[in-house]
Design a protein around this motif. Sequence first.
Motif, short mmCIF file in Angstrom:
data_model
loop_
_atom_site.label_atom_id
_atom_site.label_comp_id
_atom_site.label_asym_id
_atom_site.label_seq_id
_atom_site.Cartn_x
_atom_site.Cartn_y
_atom_site.Cartn_z
N LEU A 46 -20.73 23.82 1.17
CA LEU A 46 -21.37 24.97 1.80
C LEU A 46 -20.28 25.76 2.52
CD1 LEU A 46 -24.25 26.23 2.44
CD2 LEU A 46 -24.05 25.07 4.65
N CYS A 47 -20.28 27.07 2.33
CA CYS A 47 -19.28 27.93 2.98
C CYS A 47 -19.97 29.00 3.79
CB CYS A 47 -18.38 28.56 1.91
SG CYS A 47 -17.09 29.63 2.58
N ILE A 48 -19.50 29.19 5.04
CA ILE A 48 -19.99 30.27 5.88
C ILE A 48 -18.78 30.96 6.50
CG2 ILE A 48 -22.24 29.27 6.41
CD1 ILE A 48 -20.33 27.38 7.67
N LYS B 243 -29.28 28.38 12.70
CA LYS B 243 -29.28 28.81 11.31
C LYS B 243 -28.43 27.88 10.44
CE LYS B 243 -27.24 32.77 10.32
NZ LYS B 243 -26.98 34.21 10.05
N LEU B 244 -27.27 27.51 10.96
CA LEU B 244 -26.38 26.62 10.21
C LEU B 244 -27.00 25.24 10.06
CD1 LEU B 244 -23.72 26.04 8.82
CD2 LEU B 244 -22.67 25.70 11.07
N ILE C 260 -27.65 23.42 6.47
CA ILE C 260 -27.10 22.10 6.16
C ILE C 260 -28.22 21.12 5.80
CG2 ILE C 260 -25.98 20.09 7.23
CD1 ILE C 260 -24.07 22.05 8.61
N ALA C 261 -29.33 21.18 6.53
CA ALA C 261 -30.46 20.30 6.22
C ALA C 261 -31.02 20.59 4.83
CB ALA C 261 -31.55 20.47 7.28
N ARG D 150 -22.63 16.69 15.75
CA ARG D 150 -23.70 16.12 14.93
C ARG D 150 -23.69 16.72 13.52
NH1 ARG D 150 -28.68 17.77 13.73
NH2 ARG D 150 -28.78 19.36 15.34
N LEU D 151 -23.45 18.04 13.43
CA LEU D 151 -23.40 18.68 12.11
C LEU D 151 -22.20 18.20 11.31
CD1 LEU D 151 -24.35 22.38 13.03
CD2 LEU D 151 -25.83 20.59 12.08
#
Length: 227
Positions: A29-31, A61-62, A66-67, A100-101
Amino acid sequence: MNGHDFTFCGTRCTALPTGALCLPDHAALCISDLHLGKSDRIARRSGVMLPPYETRDTLEKLDADIAATRPETVICLGDSFDDPEAADSLKQDMRLWLSRLQAGRHWIWIAGNHDPEPHALGGTHQVQTRVNTLTFRHIATTATAEVSGHYHPKHRIAARSYPAFLFDDHRMILPAYGTYTGGLASDSPVLRGIFATRPTAILTGRKAIAVPVIETPKPAARRGRPG
């Protein structure tokens, strides 16, 4: 997820309505351009007080992206923090949220012009990275198969401007992911100069929608009266 599926330079991609780019075959995933701590930076430098909610809003939002996508690798494509002090002054609850992320994932911070130096918030700090056929860096170059950010592209349609992905056959620019970020029009001379051919825009919002970028016509020259 209401994403838009497409193939870019041989890699299968999904543009998410939030402005994140998912590489489903590579669990990545890229942001880009989170600009965490922007309200803090503005307050420090100008004394102007903005509601300090943009970091929480962006991380919410991120967290949801991710979820939904369950990536093994997360690439933050530069300008993740609005300046180095913003990274250092991140509140403890936001630091714990980021930790946590990051847990159990390969988390890559790409250096941006706002945050060029490493920080002590976990993950690895790189100038660029590569996944399959694609190279990820903060600012576009003349390279092919390149994914970048920096310019915060927006595309106007039906009198409304949307943060948007822009891409052609050679390079892609991601929209800014963070709250409190402005943008650059998709038909601006700067962005027109980056793409070899007319790009496609993928609008963000409730659903990611691909539309062609049509150059804004120049106003007709005014004719003087006959002599």
